[in-house]
Design a protein around this motif. Structure first.
Motif, PDB file in Angstrom:
ATOM      1  N   LEU A 188       0.923  -1.354   0.039  1.00 33.39           N
ATOM      2  CA  LEU A 188      -0.128   0.022  -0.046  1.00 33.39           C
ATOM      3  C   LEU A 188       0.936   1.170   0.102  1.00 33.39           C
ATOM      4  N   SER A 189       1.973   1.132   0.716  1.00 30.13           N
ATOM      5  CA  SER A 189       2.596   2.447   0.596  1.00 30.13           C
ATOM      6  C   SER A 189       3.481   2.598  -0.555  1.00 30.13           C
ATOM      7  N   ALA A 190       3.853   1.534  -1.270  1.00 27.83           N
ATOM      8  CA  ALA A 190       4.383   1.742  -2.444  1.00 27.83           C
ATOM      9  C   ALA A 190       3.467   2.000  -3.674  1.00 27.83           C
ATOM     10  N   VAL A 191       2.358   1.749  -3.393  1.00 24.45           N
ATOM     11  CA  VAL A 191       1.282   2.403  -4.391  1.00 24.45           C
ATOM     12  C   VAL A 191       0.895   3.929  -4.114  1.00 24.45           C
ATOM     13  N   ALA A 192       0.753   4.244  -2.866  1.00 24.28           N
ATOM     14  CA  ALA A 192       0.599   5.529  -2.591  1.00 24.28           C
ATOM     15  C   ALA A 192       1.713   6.462  -2.855  1.00 24.28           C
ATOM     16  N   SER A 193       2.844   5.944  -2.633  1.00 24.25           N
ATOM     17  CA  SER A 193       4.130   6.605  -3.060  1.00 24.25           C
ATOM     18  C   SER A 193       4.079   6.933  -4.690  1.00 24.25           C
ATOM     19  N   GLY A 194       3.870   5.804  -5.416  1.00 26.79           N
ATOM     20  CA  GLY A 194       3.773   6.074  -6.785  1.00 26.79           C
ATOM     21  C   GLY A 194       2.570   6.890  -7.295  1.00 26.79           C
TER      22      GLY A 194
END
Length: 80
Positions: free
Chosen positions: A12-18
């Protein structure tokens, strides 16, 4: 369970940062005729490529359907 929670949190954090990284460019408007012509040219080229790919897919599908299929074997015990 902790490993699964950690994996979900990282995902989720990777998707949010992207998503955050993509949002800072936004939509820009240009009145420069050269830029407009370039963008329209690129869009036309993309459309042509997509049409060509779709036509090639359609042609290959119709070509495959033209092959003759083997007739099914009669069921055991039946007479013709």
């Amino acid at each position: 369970m902790k490993k699964l929670s950690l994996a979900v949190l990282l995902s989720l954090s990777a998707v949010a940062s992207g998503a955050y990284a993509q949002s800072d460019q936004g939509v820009t408007m240009s009145t420069d005729p050269a830029k407009i012509a370039d963008i329209e040219s690129r869009a036309q080229n993309l459309q042509t490529q997509q049409d060509n790919m779709q036509n090639m897919h359609t042609q290959s599908s119709s070509h495959k359907s033209m092959h003759h299929k083997k007739a099914p074997k009669p069921a055991a015990g039946s007479t013709q």
